[in-house]
Every structure is written in C-alpha cells, then in structure tokens.
Design a protein around this motif. Structure first.
Motif, PDB file in Angstrom:
ATOM      1  N   PRO A 157      -9.784 -21.700  14.056  1.00 22.76           N
ATOM      2  CA  PRO A 157     -10.519 -21.018  15.139  1.00 22.76           C
ATOM      3  C   PRO A 157      -9.798 -19.786  15.675  1.00 22.76           C
ATOM      4  O   PRO A 157     -10.417 -18.736  15.896  1.00 22.76           O
ATOM      5  CB  PRO A 157     -10.642 -22.113  16.212  1.00 22.76           C
ATOM      6  CG  PRO A 157     -10.569 -23.400  15.448  1.00 22.76           C
ATOM      7  CD  PRO A 157      -9.614 -23.141  14.339  1.00 22.76           C
ATOM      8  N   LYS A 158      -8.475 -19.894  15.851  1.00 25.42           N
ATOM      9  CA  LYS A 158      -7.718 -18.734  16.358  1.00 25.42           C
ATOM     10  C   LYS A 158      -7.697 -17.607  15.340  1.00 25.42           C
ATOM     11  O   LYS A 158      -7.789 -16.428  15.701  1.00 25.42           O
ATOM     12  CB  LYS A 158      -6.295 -19.159  16.715  1.00 25.42           C
ATOM     13  CG  LYS A 158      -6.195 -20.071  17.932  1.00 25.42           C
ATOM     14  CD  LYS A 158      -4.742 -20.374  18.269  1.00 25.42           C
ATOM     15  CE  LYS A 158      -4.638 -21.262  19.499  1.00 25.42           C
ATOM     16  NZ  LYS A 158      -3.219 -21.582  19.822  1.00 25.42           N
ATOM     17  N   LEU A 159      -7.550 -17.948  14.072  1.00 27.19           N
ATOM     18  CA  LEU A 159      -7.561 -16.925  13.029  1.00 27.19           C
ATOM     19  C   LEU A 159      -8.917 -16.239  12.961  1.00 27.19           C
ATOM     20  O   LEU A 159      -9.003 -15.010  12.803  1.00 27.19           O
ATOM     21  CB  LEU A 159      -7.207 -17.554  11.679  1.00 27.19           C
ATOM     22  CG  LEU A 159      -7.200 -16.614  10.467  1.00 27.19           C
ATOM     23  CD1 LEU A 159      -6.233 -15.466  10.671  1.00 27.19           C
ATOM     24  CD2 LEU A 159      -6.859 -17.389   9.195  1.00 27.19           C
ATOM     25  N   LEU A 160      -9.985 -17.003  13.103  1.00 29.18           N
ATOM     26  CA  LEU A 160     -11.328 -16.423  13.099  1.00 29.18           C
ATOM     27  C   LEU A 160     -11.493 -15.451  14.257  1.00 29.18           C
ATOM     28  O   LEU A 160     -12.024 -14.338  14.089  1.00 29.18           O
ATOM     29  CB  LEU A 160     -12.362 -17.551  13.181  1.00 29.18           C
ATOM     30  CG  LEU A 160     -13.830 -17.140  13.260  1.00 29.18           C
ATOM     31  CD1 LEU A 160     -14.241 -16.337  12.033  1.00 29.18           C
ATOM     32  CD2 LEU A 160     -14.723 -18.371  13.416  1.00 29.18           C
ATOM     33  N   GLU A 161     -11.027 -15.848  15.441  1.00 31.69           N
ATOM     34  CA  GLU A 161     -11.128 -14.965  16.603  1.00 31.69           C
ATOM     35  C   GLU A 161     -10.329 -13.686  16.391  1.00 31.69           C
ATOM     36  O   GLU A 161     -10.797 -12.587  16.719  1.00 31.69           O
ATOM     37  CB  GLU A 161     -10.620 -15.712  17.842  1.00 31.69           C
ATOM     38  CG  GLU A 161     -10.745 -14.909  19.130  1.00 31.69           C
ATOM     39  CD  GLU A 161     -10.309 -15.701  20.345  1.00 31.69           C
ATOM     40  OE1 GLU A 161     -10.557 -15.231  21.473  1.00 31.69           O
ATOM     41  OE2 GLU A 161      -9.715 -16.792  20.172  1.00 31.69           O
ATOM     42  N   HIS A 162      -9.142 -13.809  15.823  1.00 30.37           N
ATOM     43  CA  HIS A 162      -8.296 -12.639  15.578  1.00 30.37           C
ATOM     44  C   HIS A 162      -8.966 -11.668  14.596  1.00 30.37           C
ATOM     45  O   HIS A 162      -8.974 -10.455  14.811  1.00 30.37           O
ATOM     46  CB  HIS A 162      -6.946 -13.102  15.030  1.00 30.37           C
ATOM     47  CG  HIS A 162      -6.024 -11.974  14.667  1.00 30.37           C
ATOM     48  ND1 HIS A 162      -5.195 -11.354  15.588  1.00 30.37           N
ATOM     49  CD2 HIS A 162      -5.814 -11.337  13.471  1.00 30.37           C
ATOM     50  CE1 HIS A 162      -4.515 -10.385  14.975  1.00 30.37           C
ATOM     51  NE2 HIS A 162      -4.865 -10.361  13.698  1.00 30.37           N
ATOM     52  N   LEU A 163      -9.547 -12.216  13.525  1.00 25.29           N
ATOM     53  CA  LEU A 163     -10.173 -11.365  12.515  1.00 25.29           C
ATOM     54  C   LEU A 163     -11.406 -10.653  13.064  1.00 25.29           C
ATOM     55  O   LEU A 163     -11.647  -9.482  12.762  1.00 25.29           O
ATOM     56  CB  LEU A 163     -10.552 -12.201  11.288  1.00 25.29           C
ATOM     57  CG  LEU A 163      -9.383 -12.784  10.470  1.00 25.29           C
ATOM     58  CD1 LEU A 163      -9.902 -13.677   9.351  1.00 25.29           C
ATOM     59  CD2 LEU A 163      -8.519 -11.666   9.898  1.00 25.29           C
ATOM     60  N   LEU A 164     -12.200 -11.368  13.856  1.00 23.18           N
ATOM     61  CA  LEU A 164     -13.420 -10.760  14.386  1.00 23.18           C
ATOM     62  C   LEU A 164     -13.120  -9.615  15.347  1.00 23.18           C
ATOM     63  O   LEU A 164     -13.953  -8.717  15.526  1.00 23.18           O
ATOM     64  CB  LEU A 164     -14.276 -11.828  15.078  1.00 23.18           C
ATOM     65  CG  LEU A 164     -14.964 -12.839  14.143  1.00 23.18           C
ATOM     66  CD1 LEU A 164     -15.682 -13.912  14.940  1.00 23.18           C
ATOM     67  CD2 LEU A 164     -15.940 -12.141  13.204  1.00 23.18           C
ATOM     68  N   LYS A 165     -11.941  -9.638  15.955  1.00 21.62           N
ATOM     69  CA  LYS A 165     -11.561  -8.524  16.836  1.00 21.62           C
ATOM     70  C   LYS A 165     -11.264  -7.264  16.038  1.00 21.62           C
ATOM     71  O   LYS A 165     -11.527  -6.146  16.499  1.00 21.62           O
ATOM     72  CB  LYS A 165     -10.330  -8.922  17.665  1.00 21.62           C
ATOM     73  CG  LYS A 165     -10.613  -9.933  18.756  1.00 21.62           C
ATOM     74  CD  LYS A 165      -9.326 -10.268  19.506  1.00 21.62           C
ATOM     75  CE  LYS A 165      -9.592 -11.301  20.605  1.00 21.62           C
ATOM     76  NZ  LYS A 165      -8.336 -11.679  21.307  1.00 21.62           N
ATOM     77  N   ASP A 166     -10.695  -7.451  14.843  1.00 19.31           N
ATOM     78  CA  ASP A 166     -10.262  -6.296  14.051  1.00 19.31           C
ATOM     79  C   ASP A 166     -11.321  -5.788  13.077  1.00 19.31           C
ATOM     80  O   ASP A 166     -11.292  -4.622  12.685  1.00 19.31           O
ATOM     81  CB  ASP A 166      -8.997  -6.654  13.253  1.00 19.31           C
ATOM     82  CG  ASP A 166      -7.805  -6.905  14.170  1.00 19.31           C
ATOM     83  OD1 ASP A 166      -7.862  -6.458  15.333  1.00 19.31           O
ATOM     84  OD2 ASP A 166      -6.843  -7.555  13.719  1.00 19.31           O
ATOM     85  N   LEU A 167     -12.257  -6.670  12.671  1.00 19.09           N
ATOM     86  CA  LEU A 167     -13.244  -6.289  11.670  1.00 19.09           C
ATOM     87  C   LEU A 167     -14.437  -5.588  12.298  1.00 19.09           C
ATOM     88  O   LEU A 167     -14.842  -5.905  13.422  1.00 19.09           O
ATOM     89  CB  LEU A 167     -13.731  -7.523  10.907  1.00 19.09           C
ATOM     90  CG  LEU A 167     -12.684  -8.277  10.074  1.00 19.09           C
ATOM     91  CD1 LEU A 167     -13.284  -9.560   9.519  1.00 19.09           C
ATOM     92  CD2 LEU A 167     -12.172  -7.399   8.940  1.00 19.09           C
ATOM     93  N   THR A 168     -15.006  -4.660  11.553  1.00 13.78           N
ATOM     94  CA  THR A 168     -16.259  -4.027  11.965  1.00 13.78           C
ATOM     95  C   THR A 168     -17.388  -4.744  11.231  1.00 13.78           C
ATOM     96  O   THR A 168     -17.702  -4.444  10.078  1.00 13.78           O
ATOM     97  CB  THR A 168     -16.251  -2.527  11.612  1.00 13.78           C
ATOM     98  OG1 THR A 168     -15.109  -1.915  12.214  1.00 13.78           O
ATOM     99  CG2 THR A 168     -17.519  -1.862  12.112  1.00 13.78           C
ATOM    100  N   VAL A 169     -17.977  -5.707  11.918  1.00 10.65           N
ATOM    101  CA  VAL A 169     -18.947  -6.590  11.286  1.00 10.65           C
ATOM    102  C   VAL A 169     -20.362  -6.133  11.617  1.00 10.65           C
ATOM    103  O   VAL A 169     -20.754  -6.083  12.786  1.00 10.65           O
ATOM    104  CB  VAL A 169     -18.742  -8.054  11.745  1.00 10.65           C
ATOM    105  CG1 VAL A 169     -19.800  -8.956  11.128  1.00 10.65           C
ATOM    106  CG2 VAL A 169     -17.350  -8.536  11.378  1.00 10.65           C
ATOM    107  N   GLN A 170     -21.132  -5.801  10.587  1.00 10.91           N
ATOM    108  CA  GLN A 170     -22.558  -5.542  10.787  1.00 10.91           C
ATOM    109  C   GLN A 170     -23.301  -6.874  10.864  1.00 10.91           C
ATOM    110  O   GLN A 170     -24.042  -7.126  11.799  1.00 10.91           O
ATOM    111  CB  GLN A 170     -23.105  -4.703   9.630  1.00 10.91           C
ATOM    112  CG  GLN A 170     -22.482  -3.318   9.527  1.00 10.91           C
ATOM    113  CD  GLN A 170     -23.008  -2.542   8.336  1.00 10.91           C
ATOM    114  OE1 GLN A 170     -23.874  -3.015   7.601  1.00 10.91           O
ATOM    115  NE2 GLN A 170     -22.500  -1.341   8.126  1.00 10.91           N
ATOM    116  N   SER A 171     -23.104  -7.692   9.855  1.00 13.58           N
ATOM    117  CA  SER A 171     -23.635  -9.058   9.867  1.00 13.58           C
ATOM    118  C   SER A 171     -22.749  -9.892   8.955  1.00 13.58           C
ATOM    119  O   SER A 171     -22.233  -9.400   7.956  1.00 13.58           O
ATOM    120  CB  SER A 171     -25.094  -9.103   9.405  1.00 13.58           C
ATOM    121  OG  SER A 171     -25.225  -8.569   8.101  1.00 13.58           O
TER     122      SER A 171
END
Length: 461
Positions: A212-226
């Motif tokens: 869960p923490k790794l997922l949160e960290h990645l979502l902060k740095d990634l530019t996610v369209q979908s």
C-alpha cells in the motif's frame, strides 16, 4: 472508424479467410485480431444474403462478448448484418431476447460457451446451416476449463464449415484442439508470447505489507491518465479500492461476483473517464480494448506467465506506449522467472524507496528450495507421530531376512513368496499363543498349544 491501414495480423489473415481456408492465428494482444476476422466475414455475409445464422463466435468472458458485438455494430453500420451477444449474468428478459435472436437466425452470434450450451439444452438452437466458426482467445477458454463445452458445441455444428482460431499464445493444448476441429489449417504466427515493444516494464521487490505504501508513493510520482490494477484474488479487489479511496483517488472495482449490469456500468464509467483507476481480476485481462490506458499495475504476480502478457497488453495498444509495474514478494519470485523465460527477456527489478524500507532480495532459487522442503517436513511429522508403531515392527523384518536363504533354495520364482508367507505367518501368529498357554498351563502341557496352533493357522489361511 479511423482504420487507415491493416495491422500485420489483419494483412496476413484477411486474404486467407477470404480464400475459405481454416486458420489458426497467433499474435500479440492489442494488434487488431477482432477486425482480422470480423471484416472478411462481414464481407461474405453482405454478399451471401443468408436467412440463417451463418457465424458463431465463441469467447471466454462476458465483457469480450459484448465488446465484439459493439465492434461488429460499428463495422456493419452500412451492411445488412445482425448480431447479438449471448452471455450469462443478465436479467430474466435477456434470456428471451437471446432466444428470439437464436430462433430468428441472427447473422452473427457471439457467445460464451456456458451460456450457449444452456440455450442448446432447451432444444431450439439450430446450427445445421452454420458457415463460419470463430474461437477468439482460445487459449483463455481452455485455461478456464471450456474444452468439454467447446467439443460439445462443435459436435452440433455442420462438418462442412470454415473454422478460425485466434489466440495470443500457443500452448500445446491449443494445438491439440486445432487438430480436433480444424481441417488443413493455414497458420499465422506473429511475435508469439511477446509484449508490445511500447510497454515500459518495471518490477519492484516488496513485501505484502509494504505494497500500500509503495502504491501511494508511485501514484504521487506517476502521471496517470488511466490505470488498471490487477490482482489474482477477488477478495483483494475491494481492499485495494478502499486503500486508493483513502488516498484521495477515484477508483472502482470489478470482479466476477458482481452482477452483469454492475460490471457493465463500472466498465462504461472507466471508459468515460468517470474515475481514474480500475481494480480488477483477470476477467479484464483478455481482449478488453479501452483507449488511453497509460499504466498497468500488477499488485501481485499472476499465476500463469501468459496472463502477465495479457494483463500488460491492456496498455500500449495500437502502437502506442504505456507502463507496466509489477509488485514482487518473496513467494512470487519463481513466477517472475517463468515470465522471463516466456518473453525471453530479463526484466529490471527495482528496490523500494528509502522511506518504505528494504524489500526482499531477488533469490528465486532460495525460495524454490524452501517451498520444496515444506511437503517433506510435513511428511516427516506424520510417521513421527506414530513413532512407537514403526519401532515395534523394526525387529519383525529381520526374521524374514534371516529365513530368506532357506526359502530361496527352490528354483521356481513364483513359489518363493508362497513359501515365505507360510513360514512368516506361523511365526507372527505364534507369538500371542503363549499368552493363552499361560491360562491353560494348569490343564495342558507345553506341547498341546503348539499342536493346536498349526490347524489354527491353516484355517485362517
């Protein structure tokens, strides 16, 4: 529909289909396999003027059946061809609608095997004039255990027909099925078992509690369209959705436990960008075509290496680019090695960011050894629990071993076990006799019980 030029699979398959050959075609996911068979079949239907169901398309999942039906509706906009998707999980009125389409002779029927057999069992399904049979995502149907259903359906079809089999992988069981239902097929193999070149594949070594923490960290740095997040466990879908929603992300989940209406509404909402992240099981990994999926995240490594290819194939479709991220715990490392063998490429393994803490080292051979040792330990415990019984019998095998030289004197091989049994049995049965002799000692001598023991053994034998 923005088709400018055929993809490689379309360019190779369409002429073969128009020439009436059976076909087994294997190509990467996302390369336009649906249009490769739908376009030539629609061309044939538009010129033939059939008044019966001419084409049956079998697919593994409801979502894929509906997607193909939607694509046919677009392709056949200026063609007088009718189609219907037949799958389970709908309301009661959908059954009657499906029945009417079957009995009235819709040109094209797209069906999941289980639902189609349910209609066939009612007795009104008539495919005696069927011209074309298509098996789409054939490898997935076999993985889901549909082989008996497929053979049952094929047995009800005319022998004289054109059969087309499309798959993203080519395991031996596909070859076996092809031999049973295809006749002298042409074969097309394009980049079997290889992900699209536009996918940036990354893997993180992490423990389950760190995910869960790794997922949160990645979502902060990634530019996610979908993004689609895949998990192998249905029970984990809602848990991951809750984690994402607590982080402030719009996310929904889809599993086979949901009703078909709920699944379609969730999928449509994801297509319409109503929420950014979809959490799903492998029902979303095959054939589902959604535009502009920028990221795929495997929350756990899929059990089958082929499923990894299908999961990450949801991004970088139609020659675009995308990113595929996979979380690897210590137990999944063996599966990663299988994936790398399949795609013939070693994938980069990244470490956790410092604030999350170190993850497991990549040592698949070590974990493989411990996994193999577990059943051995369990097997050792069982005899250990009954240690007294084996110890008590340890002296018994010594007796026949000492007597074997005497019993081995006869040359014939078959009488040997008989002679040994006759010698061993009296010795085993003779041991309890002295206990009874103690009670009889006042009435008889020591020779009497021995004389009585022989007929007792003979009667038991």
């Amino acid at each position: 529909m923005n088709f400018r030029k055929p993809t490689p699979i379309q360019q190779a398959a369409i002429p073969v289909i128009l020439e009436q050959h059976d076909l087994i075609a294997c190509a990467q996911t996302g390369t336009g396999k649906t249009a490769a068979y739908v376009l030539p079949l629609l061309d044939k239907i538009s010129h033939a003027g059939h008044n019966h169901t001419s084409t049956l398309i079998l697919v593994p999942t409801r979502e894929l059946a509906k997607q193909i039906d939607d694509q046919i509706a677009g392709f056949a906009y200026f063609v007088s061809a009718t189609s219907i998707a037949i799958y389970g999980g709908n309301k009661g009125e959908s059954w009657d609608q499906q029945k009417n389409a079957i009995t009235s002779g819709a040109d094209i029927i797209i069906a999941t095997p289980g639902r189609l057999i349910a209609h066939m069992n009612m007795g009104y399904v008539k495919f005696d004039q069927l011209d074309y049979l298509v098996l789409d995502e054939a490898d997935k149907m076999l993985d889901m255990g549909f082989m008996p259903d497929l053979l049952r359906i094929v047995s009800e079809l005319p022998v004289k027909r054109q059969t087309l089999m499309f798959s993203a992988t080519m395991p031996p069981k596909i070859r076996e099925l092809a031999r049973k239902i295809l006749k002298n097929p042409k074969e097309i193999n394009l980049a079997i078992s290889k992900p699209a070149e536009g996918i940036d594949q990354r893997m993180y070594l992490t423990y389950d509690k760190q995910k869960p923490k790794l997922l949160e960290h990645l979502l902060k740095d990634l530019t996610v369209q979908s993004m689609i997040i895949f998990t192998s466990r249905k029970s984990a879908v809602n848990e991951i959705v809750r984690i994402l929603q607590k982080m402030g992300h719009k996310a929904e989940g889809i599993t086979s436990d949901r009703t078909q209406d709920e699944r379609e509404a969730t999928l449509q909402g994801f297509r319409n960008k109503q929420f950014q992240i979809l959490v799903a099981t492998d029902i979303m990994s095959r054939g589902i075509d959604i535009d502009n999926i920028s990221h795929i995240l495997n929350y756990d490594v899929p059990q089958d290496a082929e499923d990894y290819i299908h999961r990450i194939g949801r991004t970088a479709r139609a020659s675009t680019t995308g990113t595929a991220i996979t979380f690897i715990n210590e137990k999944d490392q063996i599966r990663v090695k299988r994936i790398e063998r399949l795609i013939e490429r070693e994938l980069p393994k990244l470490e956790n960011p410092e604030e999350i803490g170190p993850g497991p080292a990549f040592e698949p051979s070590k974990h493989r050894d411990t996994d193999r040792a577990k059943p051995r330990n369990k097997s050792r415990k069982k005899p250990g629990q009954k240690s007294t019984a084996p110890d008590a019998k340890l002296t018994e095998p010594v007796v026949p071993k000492e007597r074997r030289p005497k019993s081995n004197k006869p040359k014939p091989s078959r009488p040997k076990p008989v002679a040994e049994n006759q010698q061993d049995r009296p010795k085993e049965l003779y041991k309890p006799k002295p206990r009874f002799n103690k009670k009889r000692s006042n009435k008889s001598t020591g020779e009497t019980p021995a004389s009585e023991a022989t007929p007792a053994v003979q009667s038991e034998e």
